[in-house]
Design an enzyme around this catalytic site. Structure first.
Site, PDB file in Angstrom:
ATOM      1  N   LYS A  98      54.003  45.552  -2.415  1.00 27.41           N
ATOM      2  CA  LYS A  98      52.797  46.136  -1.836  1.00 27.41           C
ATOM      3  C   LYS A  98      53.153  47.449  -1.137  1.00 27.41           C
ATOM      4  CE  LYS A  98      49.507  43.434  -0.749  1.00 27.41           C
ATOM      5  NZ  LYS A  98      48.589  42.510  -0.039  1.00 27.41           N
ATOM      6  N   GLU A 102      51.480  47.094  -6.300  1.00 24.00           N
ATOM      7  CA  GLU A 102      50.206  47.559  -5.761  1.00 24.00           C
ATOM      8  C   GLU A 102      50.116  49.076  -5.854  1.00 24.00           C
ATOM      9  OE1 GLU A 102      48.384  46.045  -1.886  1.00 24.00           O
ATOM     10  OE2 GLU A 102      49.027  48.063  -1.327  1.00 24.00           O
ATOM     11  N   LYS A 119      46.405  34.070   1.383  1.00 26.74           N
ATOM     12  CA  LYS A 119      45.636  33.996   2.631  1.00 26.74           C
ATOM     13  C   LYS A 119      45.072  32.589   2.771  1.00 26.74           C
ATOM     14  CE  LYS A 119      44.562  38.920   2.495  1.00 26.74           C
ATOM     15  NZ  LYS A 119      43.517  39.961   2.361  1.00 26.74           N
ATOM     16  N   ARG A 152      40.217  10.490   8.733  1.00 22.84           N
ATOM     17  CA  ARG A 152      40.089  11.886   9.149  1.00 22.84           C
ATOM     18  C   ARG A 152      40.828  12.840   8.229  1.00 22.84           C
ATOM     19  NH1 ARG A 152      36.524  14.615   9.923  1.00 22.84           N
ATOM     20  NH2 ARG A 152      35.726  12.852  11.130  1.00 22.84           N
ATOM     21  N   ASP A 167      44.218  48.348  -5.859  1.00 25.42           N
ATOM     22  CA  ASP A 167      43.784  47.891  -4.541  1.00 25.42           C
ATOM     23  C   ASP A 167      42.798  48.852  -3.880  1.00 25.42           C
ATOM     24  OD1 ASP A 167      43.981  45.938  -2.429  1.00 25.42           O
ATOM     25  OD2 ASP A 167      45.051  47.462  -1.272  1.00 25.42           O
TER      26      ASP A 167
END
Length: 285
Positions: free
Chosen positions: A169, A202, A137, A102, A224
């Site tokens: 950010k 960012e 992510k 598995r 961004d």
């Protein structure tokens, strides 16, 4: 980026924790009906076209479960496969094969899906100088494998975690009192703590890009959620002062257009957070 040794430690932890989670005190289904002495053989069968990934990881899993298991590999990581292909044979203790089954399938199915999606993005950028990046992510506890799969698919890894690169950010900048203050505080912190980390900032608009460019020592600017026109303007403003990266809801229909704006990188969380596992199975033979 993290070292190869550290990356291997992450993989070892994934395997150890996954076996603990899945097997616990024992695989009672196998223990109940299969003798300890039973020997068997199984094949990894491809049931869907794509890029195979996780072959080397599967070998790690099998060896962790039982060092005496033998794996005969026919198809290596990063290869385009089609339905009906056999990736490898594994032979040895039947109980051990079932214990590892598995984890091997779950890992390879997800890694192959990520590699396949990444490879599609890479192909869409063919002929440009833009490279595909992943993000943080990722699935908690499985990040090392997912980032490995991105590389197998032809992409590149962004920072691994919060500790191997600075990325300021919008919230960092706002909480710090603005972009210029955030950069200054970051540089001071790195110096005080003898840390040598690259800095990414960012930007939400062209004004912020102009502000960022007033500070030295920036590795990359994250452009961004810009539209195509403003992305081209941003790339022109930045020039050769630092690298550029586009992000923000970029998909298969827009990624080429962003690349043609001249950015060095395009990052996409969808590589890891929005994939459907490739259909694979481990069948006794």
């Amino acid at each position: 980026m993290i070292s190869d040794i550290q990356f291997q430690k992450e993989l070892d932890l994934i395997i150890e924790n996954a076996i603990r989670e899945d097997v616990g005190p024992g695989d009672y289904s196998s223990l109940a009906c299969i003798p300890d002495s039973a020997q068997g053989k199984a094949k990894l069968l491809v049931k869907e076209d794509g890029i195979i990934a996780g072959v080397v990881f599967a070998k790690m899993v099998f060896k962790y479960v039982d060092a005496n298991l033998e794996i005969e590999t026919f198809i290596e990581d990063g290869t385009q496969v089609k339905k009906g292909d056999i990736v490898f044979h594994v032979s040895g203790s039947s109980q051990s094969i079932l214990k590892a089954e598995r984890l091997v399938l779950n890992s390879m199915q997800r890694m192959s899906a990520i590699a396949t999606k990444t490879n599609k993005y890479v192909q869409l950028l063919e002929g440009t100088n833009t490279k595909v990046l992943d993000t943080r992510k990722t699935t908690p506890g499985f990040r090392a494998c997912e980032k490995w799969a991105v590389k197998i698919g032809g992409g590149e890894n962004h920072r691994f975690a919060l500790y191997d690169m600075i990325m300021l950010k919008d919230n960092h900048n706002d909480f710090a009192g603005g972009i210029t203050l955030a950069i200054a505080k970051t540089k001071a912190y790195l110096k005080e703590n003898n840390l040598y980390l690259k800095i990414i900032i960012e930007a939400r608009n062209l004004d912020e890009i102009q502000e960022i460019l007033k500070s030295d020592g920036i590795y990359r600017i994250l452009i961004d959620n810009f539209n195509f026109e403003d992305t081209r303007k941003a790339v022109e403003l930045i020039g050769s002062k630092c690298l550029t990266e586009s992000s923000g809801n970029i998909n298969e229909s827009t990624i080429r257009s962003y690349a043609e704006c001249g950015v060095d990188y395009i990052s996409s969380g969808a590589l890891t957070h929005s994939v459907y596992n490739m259909d694979l199975s481990l069948k006794a033979i």
